[in-house]
Scaffold this active site. Structure first.
Site: not given
Ligand code: GLC
Length: 555
Positions: A23, A27, A31, A201, A255, A327-328
Site C-alpha cells: 500500500d 488507506d 495498490d 475465473d 480455473e 488467493h483461495d
Molecule cells: C474463483 C476465484 C474466487 C472467487 C470465485 C468467484 O474461484 O478464484 O476468488 O470467489 O471464483 O468469482
C-alpha cells in the site's frame, strides 16, 4: 492448446493479490503503485509472468471477483496510468503480465445487470440467467459456492436470477450471442492494451444445461455436475479463443473446478481452447466427503497419486498448471508442510516440487517467504465472503450456536489465510502500509518477512530464486518426461525428469520424520540444489531427513 515449445510453458508465474501486496497511499489497501515499487523484487526472484488478481472497478463484495466495469481500474487500486506504468515496468524487465478474466458472472452493480433487471425486453434483458416463478418457489435446487441457494428473487423484475457465487454476483447468460460478443470485445480490448493473457475465473461454468435440471441433493455443491463442463463450454471457449487469444500470442489458463484429467486433455490438448488449467484434486484431499465443514487428514501417497496421475495424463497432450497456493487456499506450508519446526525445510521441499514437476508453476505472493496461516479468533477479523456466508448461514439456520464452535475449521479453510498483508519487513504492519491494514497482519511478521528471509543463511526466498534459475537453465525441467519412482512409498515423492540430453532426479521427503528409500536408479549423482547439505548419496539406500529435498543430475 498444445504448442511444442511455448513461452508460457517455460515461464514461472507469480500471482499478486493487489489488495494485500503493498500500500503506497496509506488507506490500508494495496495498490498498483505499490506493485510498481516492488518490480525489482520480482525481477530478483526471477519470475517470468505476473498474474494480477482483479483490479477492475468493483464493489468488492467478493474482493474484486464482482466486476462492475471491465474496462476501468478501481480507484482503490489507482488509475489507468498507474496500470500502464506497471505494464511497462514489467515488460522492461522481460516479465509478462496476465490479468484475471471474471466473466461467468458480473457484479449486480454492473450497468448490464441494472439494465437487465429494469427492462426484461430491453437490450440487456437476456444478459443474465433469469427464471420466472413465485418468490417462494426456487427454480431448482442448485447451491451457491458460498452456501445457501444459487437463486435470488429480484423484487424489481419479479423473477429469479442465478448466482453460483454470492447474490451480488449474477451469472451471465452465455447462450446469448450478445454476451459472447461483449466478452470477446473486452478480452480483445485488454489484449490491445498490451497484456499477455488471462487467468479465466471458473471458466468451465459458463454453459448451463438446457432445462437447468436439479442436482444430486447429497453433493457438497448441489448442481456442480450440471453447471461444470456444460454442453457448450468448449464451443464458447473455442469461439472466444479464435476471436481473441489466437490473434495475439496470448496465454489462457482456466480455473476449472470439477475436471478430470480426461477433461483437461480436451480443454488443453491440440484442439482445445485453453493452454492449461487449474484443477482442484490436491486441494480437496483434506475434505471429508467433500464437506467444507469436515477437515480430514491427507496422505503423502494421495498427494503423489494426484500429481503423478496428472503428470502422466497430460504427458502427450495438454499441459499442466501447477499450484499449491493461491488467493483461495490456505497457505501451503501450513497445510502440506510444517509451519513451525520445519518451516524452512517444508516450504522449500514444496517449492522444489512445484518448480520441478512438468507444467507451468504458479507461485503465490508470500509463498517464497514461507508465509503461514493466520490465527483467526473471531468472525470480525474475517472478510472472505465464502467463510462469512457459510458461518452466518449456519448460525442463521441454527446449525451452529457460535463462531467458537467452528473456529478450528474456519481457521483452517478461510481464504483470508492467503489474503493477509504481504510481510515485507519487521516494521509496523510488516511494511505493508502506513495506515490501518484492511486485514490484520500475521503476528509472526517480525520473523517471517521478506527482508529477514532474504538475509538468512537458510533462506526460503533464496532457495526459490535458485530453483527458478535452475529451471531456467535446464530445459529438461520444462519439457522433459516425468518418470515416477517408488509410487507406493509413504513419505517420499521421487521422480526423474529426462530428455535426450539430461536426466534429473528429484527426491522429496514430504514428512517430518526421517525416510529411508531405495531408489531404482543407478549412476553417479551430482547435486544441483538441495535444502540440506549432503556429502554422500547412495541411491540404493538413502535416508532423507525431515522435508529434505534434493535435485540431482544423473549420469
Ligand atoms: C474463483 C476465484 C474466487 C472467487 C470465485 C468467484 O474461484 O478464484 O476468488 O470467489 O471464483 O468469482
Amino acid at each position: 492448446m498444445t504448442d511444442e515449445n511455448a513461452w508460457w510453458k517455460e515461464a514461472v508465474v507469480y500471482q499478486i493479490y493487489p489488495k494485500s501486496f503493498n500500500d503506497t497511499d496509506g488507506d490500508g489497501v494495496g495498490d498498483i503503485q505499490g506493485i510498481v515499487e516492488k518490480l525489482d523484487y520480482l525481477d530478483d526472484l526471477g519470475v517470468d509472468v505476473v498474474w494480477l488478481n482483479p483490479v477492475y472497478e468493483s464493489p468488492q463484495e467478493d474482493d474484486g471477483y464482482d466486476v462492475s466495469d471491465y474496462r476501468a481500474i478501481d480507484d482503490r487500486f489507482g488509475s489507468m496510468e498507474d496500470w500502464e506504468r506497471l505494464r511497462d515496468g514489467l515488460h522492461e524487465r522481460d516479465i509478462r503480465l496476465i490479468m484475471d478474466l471474471v466473466v461467468n458472472h458480473t457484479s449486480d452493480q454492473h450497468a448490464w445487470f441494472t439494465a437487465s433487471r429494469e427492462d426484461p425486453d430491453g437490450e440487456y434483458g437476456d444478459y443474465y440467467m433469469w427464471m420466472p416463478g413465485e418468490p417462494d418457489d426456487l427454480p431448482n435446487n442448485w447451491g451457491s459456492c458460498f452456501g445457501g441457494p444459487a437463486w435470488r428473487y429480484d423484487r424489481e423484475r419479479e423473477e429469479w436470477y442465478l448466482h453460483l457465487f454470492d447474490p451480488t454476483q449474477p451469472d451471465l447468460n452465455w447462450r446469448n450471442p450478445d454476451v459472447r460478443d461483449e466478452v470477446a470485445e473486452l478480452v480483445d480490448w485488454w489484449l490491445q492494451q498490451g497484456i499477455d493473457g488471462f487467468r479465466m475465473d471458473v471458466i468451465n461454468f459458463i454453459s448451463k444445461p438446457e432445462g437447468l435440471p436439479d442436482g444430486d441433493p447429497d453433493q457438497d455443491w448441489v448442481g456442480l455436475d450440471h453447471f461444470a463442463n456444460g454442453p457448450h463450454v468448449t464451443e464458447y471457449l473455442q469461439e472466444l479463443s479464435e476471436r481473441t487469444f489466437d490473434q495475439y500470442d496470448a496465454m489462457a489458463v482456466g480455473e476449472t473446478p470439477n475436471v478430470s484429467v480426461e477433461d483437461a486433455r480436451e480443454y488443453t490438448g491440440d484442439d482445445g481452447p485453453l493452454d492449461m488449467l487449474f484443477h482442484f484434486e490436491h486441494v480437496r484431499l483434506d475434505f471429508v466427503e467433500k464437506d467444507w465443514w469436515d477437515v480430514g487428514d491427507w496422505h503423502v501417497r494421495e498427494l503423489k497419486e494426484v500429481f503423478s496421475r496428472w503428470q502422466e495424463g497430460l504427458a502427450d497432450e495438454g499441459w499442466n498448471a501447477l499450484y499449491l497456493d493461491n488467493h483461495d487456499q490456505p497457505r501451503s506450508v501450513s497445510r502440506f508442510g510444517d509451519d513451525e519446526q520445519y518451516r524452512y525445510e517444508s516450504a522449500t521441499a514444496l517449492g522444489t516440487m512445484l518448480l520441478t514437476l512438468r507444467g507451468t508453476p504458479f507461485l503465490y505472493q508470500g509463498q517464497e517467504l514461507g508465509m503461514t496461516n493466520y490465527p483467526f479468533d473471531s468472525l470480525d477479523e474475517i472478510r472472505d465472503a465464502d467463510a462469512r456466508n457459510r458461518v452466518l448461514g449456519a448460525l442463521d439456520a441454527g446449525k451452529i450456536d457460535s463462531f467458537e464452535s467452528v473456529k478450528d475449521v474456519v481457521r483452517y479453510r478461510c481464504r483470508d489465510n492467503a489474503r493477509t498483508p504481504m510481510q515485507w519487513d519487521d516494521s509496523e504492519n510488516a511494511g505493508f502500509t502506513d495506515g490501518s491494514p484492511w486485514l490484520p497482519v500475521n503476528p509472526n511478521y517480525e520473523t517471517v518477512n521478506a527482508a529477514a528471509e532474504r538475509a538468512r543463511d537458510r533462506s526460503i526466498w533464496t532457495y526459490h530464486r535458485d530453483c527458478i534459475a535452475l529451471r531456467d537453465d535446464h530445459d529438461v525441467l520444462v519439457y522433459g518426461d516425468f518418470d515416477h519412482l517408488v509410487p507406493d512409498h509413504e513419505q517420499v515423492f521421487a521422480y526423474v525428469r529426462a530428455d535426450d540430453s539430461e536426466r534429473v532426479l528429484v527426491t522429496l521427503n514430504l514428512t517430518a520424520q526421517d525416510a529411508l528409500v531405495e531408489l531404482p536408479v543407478s549412476g553417479a549423482v551430482e547435486q544441483l540444489l538441495g535444502n540440506y547439505d549432503r556429502d554422500e548419496t547412495d541411491l540404493a539406500s538413502l535416508t532423507l531427513r525431515p522435508y529434505e529435498a534434493q535435485i540431482y543430475r544423473l549420469s
